[in-house]
Design a protein around this motif. Structure first.
Motif, PDB file in Angstrom:
ATOM      1  N   THR A 131      15.862 -22.217  41.339  1.00 18.24           N
ATOM      2  CA  THR A 131      16.163 -21.469  42.614  1.00 18.24           C
ATOM      3  C   THR A 131      16.674 -22.403  43.703  1.00 18.24           C
ATOM      4  O   THR A 131      16.421 -23.582  43.991  1.00 18.24           O
ATOM      5  CB  THR A 131      14.670 -20.931  43.342  1.00 18.24           C
ATOM      6  OG1 THR A 131      14.064 -20.265  42.107  1.00 18.24           O
ATOM      7  CG2 THR A 131      15.044 -20.419  44.478  1.00 18.24           C
ATOM      8  N   ASP A 165       7.694 -17.655  58.526  1.00 12.57           N
ATOM      9  CA  ASP A 165       6.637 -16.641  58.370  1.00 12.57           C
ATOM     10  C   ASP A 165       6.012 -16.048  59.636  1.00 12.57           C
ATOM     11  O   ASP A 165       5.309 -16.795  60.370  1.00 12.57           O
ATOM     12  CB  ASP A 165       5.712 -17.264  57.497  1.00 12.57           C
ATOM     13  CG  ASP A 165       6.356 -17.572  56.011  1.00 12.57           C
ATOM     14  OD1 ASP A 165       6.083 -18.444  55.506  1.00 12.57           O
ATOM     15  OD2 ASP A 165       7.200 -16.579  55.705  1.00 12.57           O
ATOM     16  N   VAL A 169       6.013 -11.039  57.383  1.00  8.88           N
ATOM     17  CA  VAL A 169       7.453 -10.953  57.509  1.00  8.88           C
ATOM     18  C   VAL A 169       8.226 -12.483  57.506  1.00  8.88           C
ATOM     19  O   VAL A 169       7.704 -13.135  58.219  1.00  8.88           O
ATOM     20  CB  VAL A 169       8.066 -10.330  58.431  1.00  8.88           C
ATOM     21  CG1 VAL A 169       9.530 -10.133  58.315  1.00  8.88           C
ATOM     22  CG2 VAL A 169       7.351  -8.834  58.684  1.00  8.88           C
ATOM     23  N   ARG A 170       8.974 -12.691  56.353  1.00  2.00           N
ATOM     24  CA  ARG A 170       9.656 -13.982  56.340  1.00  2.00           C
ATOM     25  C   ARG A 170      11.202 -13.950  56.749  1.00  2.00           C
ATOM     26  O   ARG A 170      11.933 -12.842  56.104  1.00  2.00           O
ATOM     27  CB  ARG A 170       9.518 -14.555  55.039  1.00  2.00           C
ATOM     28  CG  ARG A 170      10.378 -15.820  54.653  1.00  2.00           C
ATOM     29  CD  ARG A 170       9.799 -16.254  53.391  1.00  2.00           C
ATOM     30  NE  ARG A 170       8.688 -16.993  53.343  1.00  2.00           N
ATOM     31  CZ  ARG A 170       7.959 -17.660  52.405  1.00  2.00           C
ATOM     32  NH1 ARG A 170       9.115 -18.044  51.184  1.00  2.00           N
ATOM     33  NH2 ARG A 170       6.951 -18.301  52.610  1.00  2.00           N
ATOM     34  N   ILE A 197      16.000 -10.885  57.499  1.00  2.00           N
ATOM     35  CA  ILE A 197      14.672 -10.920  56.850  1.00  2.00           C
ATOM     36  C   ILE A 197      14.691 -11.146  55.143  1.00  2.00           C
ATOM     37  O   ILE A 197      15.627 -10.571  54.663  1.00  2.00           O
ATOM     38  CB  ILE A 197      14.056  -9.534  56.965  1.00  2.00           C
ATOM     39  CG1 ILE A 197      13.690  -9.192  58.386  1.00  2.00           C
ATOM     40  CG2 ILE A 197      12.693  -9.428  56.141  1.00  2.00           C
ATOM     41  CD1 ILE A 197      13.083  -7.889  58.798  1.00  2.00           C
ATOM     42  N   VAL A 198      13.701 -12.396  54.867  1.00  2.00           N
ATOM     43  CA  VAL A 198      13.968 -12.518  53.375  1.00  2.00           C
ATOM     44  C   VAL A 198      12.745 -11.624  52.571  1.00  2.00           C
ATOM     45  O   VAL A 198      13.456 -11.315  51.663  1.00  2.00           O
ATOM     46  CB  VAL A 198      13.425 -14.198  53.343  1.00  2.00           C
ATOM     47  CG1 VAL A 198      13.269 -14.473  51.927  1.00  2.00           C
ATOM     48  CG2 VAL A 198      14.476 -14.915  54.299  1.00  2.00           C
ATOM     49  N   SER A 199      11.751 -11.513  53.239  1.00  2.00           N
ATOM     50  CA  SER A 199      10.887 -10.522  52.605  1.00  2.00           C
ATOM     51  C   SER A 199       9.785 -10.224  53.590  1.00  2.00           C
ATOM     52  O   SER A 199       9.492 -10.414  54.856  1.00  2.00           O
ATOM     53  CB  SER A 199       9.941 -11.434  51.634  1.00  2.00           C
ATOM     54  OG  SER A 199       9.286 -12.353  52.147  1.00  2.00           O
ATOM     55  N   ILE A 200       9.172  -8.803  52.989  1.00  2.00           N
ATOM     56  CA  ILE A 200       8.086  -8.273  53.690  1.00  2.00           C
ATOM     57  C   ILE A 200       6.990  -7.922  52.825  1.00  2.00           C
ATOM     58  O   ILE A 200       7.357  -7.254  51.805  1.00  2.00           O
ATOM     59  CB  ILE A 200       8.606  -6.977  54.580  1.00  2.00           C
ATOM     60  CG1 ILE A 200       9.848  -7.309  55.469  1.00  2.00           C
ATOM     61  CG2 ILE A 200       7.505  -6.192  55.252  1.00  2.00           C
ATOM     62  CD1 ILE A 200      10.552  -5.837  56.224  1.00  2.00           C
ATOM     63  N   SER A 201       5.803  -8.367  53.162  1.00  2.00           N
ATOM     64  CA  SER A 201       4.600  -7.937  52.372  1.00  2.00           C
ATOM     65  C   SER A 201       3.567  -7.117  53.423  1.00  2.00           C
ATOM     66  O   SER A 201       3.444  -7.608  54.518  1.00  2.00           O
ATOM     67  CB  SER A 201       4.045  -8.955  51.740  1.00  2.00           C
ATOM     68  OG  SER A 201       3.688 -10.139  52.719  1.00  2.00           O
TER      69      SER A 201
END
Length: 237
Positions: free
Chosen positions: A27, A36, A232-233, A189-193
């Motif tokens: 990666t 974060d 949220v990242r 935004i890289v990711s949302i959980s």
């Protein structure tokens, strides 16, 4: 020649990679700063559903007498609900029990003194304001055990979506705050959980009993607070 034969034999002994196999690449991190943010969004709704548990508890010397009296009074309760416009789909029996009643004395075995029959039904009101007067009717028709009301939303998903939208907005605003403080900008935004503690629990409601026979019970729904928590990242550059 002997060395070439050995190399050929070793090559034949090695397993071939299956067709379509994908190579695993390491990666590669983006050139930036990862941030974060955990944010909780919220919205409010006026509850439009009221659920009440009502029923009849009767006691008699014999089991048959307790059941018969209970059935008679419960029939009046169900008839009153039907007359008040409660649909069959909004009524559900939640308990129907018969149990002996005992008398206890020192150094003596328990003695049965009678029997108690209980029949409880859960009633869902789609008009919260109408649930109060119906309670008074139920009591007049023989209901002597009432629990509730529990207030809720008919469409909780729509309210939850508004809370999620608010959570993303709050997370972005906080990320921009951190970015400005660090002399950076929010790239994307890289990711949302989504956390598992989403809530649509109603705030405490008012449940006022009538002070005299001419007045009716009043249910004041208030507001339900709906919350959603997201992680949220962000990528800052």
């Amino acid at each position: 020649m002997m060395r070439m034969l050995i190399l050929v034999a070793l090559a034949a002994a090695l397993p071939l990679a299956p067709a379509g196999a994908q190579s695993i690449a390491p990666t590669i991190l983006a050139d930036g700063t990862i941030l974060d943010v955990i944010a909780t969004g919220e919205t409010t709704r006026v509850p439009d559903l009221a659920t009440i548990r009502a029923g009849v508890v009767t006691q008699a010397p014999t089991a048959a007498a307790a059941l018969a009296e209970n059935a008679r009074r419960m029939s009046s309760v169900l008839a009153a609900l039907k007359k008040a416009g409660v649909l069959p789909r909004d009524m559900m029996t939640t308990a129907a029990t018969l149990s002996p009643q005992y008398r206890y004395a020192d150094n003596q075995p328990p003695a049965i003194t009678g029997y108690q029959a209980t029949n409880m039904v859960s009633i869902r009101f789609r008009d919260v304001a109408a649930s109060g007067p119906v309670l008074d009717v139920l009591v007049a028709q023989g209901a002597n055990q009432i629990e509730g009301p529990t207030l809720s939303l008919a469409q909780p998903d729509a309210a939850m979506d508004d809370a999620r939208t608010d959570a993303v907005k709050r997370a972005r605003e906080r990320a921009m705050l951190y970015a400005r403080a660090a002399d950076l900008t929010v790239s994307r935004i890289v990711s949302i959980s989504e956390a598992g503690d989403q809530s649509t629990a109603p705030e405490p409601m008012m449940y006022a009993r009538a002070k005299d026979a001419s007045a009716s019970t009043t249910i004041v729904p208030g507001e339900s607070r709906v919350t959603a928590t997201l992680s949220v990242r962000f990528l800052l550059k």
